[in-house]
Design an enzyme around this catalytic site. Structure first.
Site, PDB file in Angstrom:
ATOM      1  CG  ASN A   7      61.573  46.192  44.394  1.00 36.50           C
ATOM      2  OD1 ASN A   7      60.963  46.714  45.337  1.00 36.50           O
ATOM      3  ND2 ASN A   7      61.547  44.905  44.164  1.00 36.50           N
ATOM      4  NE  ARG A  88      57.374  44.592  43.899  1.00 40.88           N
ATOM      5  CZ  ARG A  88      57.765  43.510  44.520  1.00 40.88           C
ATOM      6  NH1 ARG A  88      59.025  43.347  44.823  1.00 40.88           N
ATOM      7  NH2 ARG A  88      56.902  42.580  44.826  1.00 40.88           N
ATOM      8  CG  HIS A 177      53.938  37.791  45.043  1.00 40.36           C
ATOM      9  ND1 HIS A 177      53.499  36.782  45.875  1.00 40.36           N
ATOM     10  CD2 HIS A 177      54.979  38.362  45.671  1.00 40.36           C
ATOM     11  CE1 HIS A 177      54.245  36.745  46.964  1.00 40.36           C
ATOM     12  NE2 HIS A 177      55.152  37.716  46.874  1.00 40.36           N
ATOM     13  NE  ARG A 236      55.048  37.303  54.671  1.00 39.87           N
ATOM     14  CZ  ARG A 236      55.151  37.775  53.433  1.00 39.87           C
ATOM     15  NH1 ARG A 236      54.079  37.896  52.684  1.00 39.87           N
ATOM     16  NH2 ARG A 236      56.316  38.133  52.957  1.00 39.87           N
ATOM     17  N   GLY A 328      59.964  28.141  43.926  1.00 39.96           N
ATOM     18  CA  GLY A 328      59.384  27.636  42.675  1.00 39.96           C
ATOM     19  C   GLY A 328      60.440  27.392  41.606  1.00 39.96           C
ATOM     20  CD  GLU A 379      58.500  40.492  41.133  1.00 38.47           C
ATOM     21  OE1 GLU A 379      59.579  40.007  41.521  1.00 38.47           O
ATOM     22  OE2 GLU A 379      57.567  40.745  41.892  1.00 38.47           O
TER      23      GLU A 379
END
Ligand code: ADP
Length: 392
Positions: A7, A88, A177, A236, A328, A379
């Site tokens: 990544n 990725r 995502h 954001r 989360g 991931e």
């Protein structure tokens, strides 16, 4: 088969080496400040964490240093032990609905799509070229963050804008995502013991998105053309009235670039709390009675529940809500606030079970109409799985 999962950022390289198909992590690490001076890296092997300072002037040097570490730690005997490298890639546009083996044409398309992911796609291109230099015999694959969302129906990916913006400029919802949403959705289906499910997956980290996953396929997601749509994030703004942008440009003389900076780097939790983009600081602020932090958290939670409610209606129900990524997985308070807002849907939180950080767990009470889970995302293993499938 040894598969390297990569990544890459513009100045960083995160990696994990797997023995596949066992999915055993042999070594993992992060190289930072590549090409910008004072570079260093950390690696994890056999439960040990090692940090070293070393000049990494570009990504090719970073890969060479990585190979030296692999040899030194006796993880590989030679370069050729690494059969495949999975990369990725943030944006696959309209071109890619699954992971692919990289050839010149694929590399050109990833490059072309940089306009939609100006920070991420160019970094992937640099890393892919560097890996090719250092591992000329390894197969390389691209695993796209947008691929999982390619099953969205047209009514969910199209914007109500002049149609030529879509046909000529490819303006549509792509999502983000995807690899994470796919991982936690698959894991939730394993936990539920079936695949014919209605899932709402919440990837809430610094960047954040929510997906509606029906029978294992994504049918809607909150991110849009770029990763600045949907939820309120660290810095954001997420969804806003589009006309705010020309209004502010006219009123202040801000350029498109200034606006881009304001909505991506100076908005979100940071702007409302006037304190921090990090939910840990917001939680501390709330504990001290800081009104701005209290407001920021209210707005943050409201936007999440708006999307959950929207997808609940779209799927005509929901079997499970899944929380993943930094907030989360670790913010007990955010999960509590979100799930308490969903009582009207019959959601019942088990407060004791919710007292968990970064561990897989069912956090809803037995009589909750919707099961709620924390599922740490992975991931890297998804990249390794797809790469192994393409390589074997
Ligand atoms: P990214 O989108 O950069 O990959 P992550 O998924 O790693 O982000 O999430 C990072 C965010 O997770 C941090 O900005 C912070 O707000 C939040 N976070 C991390 N640990 C905790 C914690 N213990 N409690 C609350 N929030 C946390």
């Amino acid at each position: 088969m040894k598969v390297l999962s990569v990544n890459a950022g513009s100045s960083s390289l995160k990696f994990q080496l797997y023995e596949m198909p066992e999915e055993k992590v042999l070594i993992s690490g992060l190289m930072e400040r590549i090409g910008i001076g004072n570079s260093f890296y950390t690696i994890k092997i056999n439960g040990k964490k090692i940090k070293k300072e070393k000049e990494l002037d570009n990504h090719a040097t970073a890969f060479k240093v990585l190979v030296d570490e692999l040899k030194e730690n006796k993880v590989v005997d030679s370069l050729d032990d690494i059969k495949a490298i999975g990369n990725r890639v943030a944006q696959g546009g309209d071109y890619f609905d699954k992971s692919v083996v990289i050839d010149d044409d694929v590399l050109d398309k990833i490059n072309e799509l940089s306009c939609f992911a100006p920070l991420h796609n160019p970094a992937a291109v640099v890393a892919i070229k560097a890996a090719k230099q250092v591992f000329p015999n390894a197969l390389q694959t691209a695993v796209f963050d947008t691929a999982f969302h390619k099953t969205m129906p047209k009514e969910n990916y199209l914007y109500a804008l002049p149609y030529s913006w879509y046909t000529d400029y490819k303006v549509r919802r792509y999502g983000a995502h995807g690899t994470s949403h796919k991982y936690v959705a698959q894991r939730a289906n394993e936990l539920l013991g079936r695949n014919d499910t209605k899932l709402i997956t919440c990837h809430i980290g610094n960047g954040a998105s929510i997906s509606a996953v029906l029978n294992g396929k994504c049918i809607n997601t909150s991110m849009g053309l770029t990763p600045n749509a949907g939820l309120i994030m660290g810095t954001r703004c997420g969804d806003i009235d589009a006309s705010i942008i020309p209004y502010m440009m006219e009123k202040t003389g801000m350029s498109a670039k200034d606006i881009d900076k304001a909505i991506n780097k100076e908005s979100g939790l940071l702007a409302i709390s006037r304190k921090s983009s990090d939910s840990r600081d917001i939680e501390d602020g709330i504990a001290q009675g800081d009104e701005n932090c209290i407001l920021a958290q209210k707005m943050y939670v409201r936007r999440i529940t708006d999307y959950i409610a929207k997808y609940y209606v779209e799927m005509q129900g929901c079997d499970a809500i899944v929380f993943t990524a930094g907030i989360g997985e670790k913010s007990i308070d955010t999960r509590r606030d979100v799930l308490n807002e969903l009582k009207v849907l019959g959601v019942k939180l088990d407060n004791e079970a919710n007292n968990v950080k970064g561990e897989e767990r069912l956090i809803s009470a037995p009589d909750s109409t919707i099961k709620c889970y924390v599922i740490p995302t992975d991931e890297e293993v998804m990249i390794a799985r797809d790469t192994y499938e393409l390589a074997k």
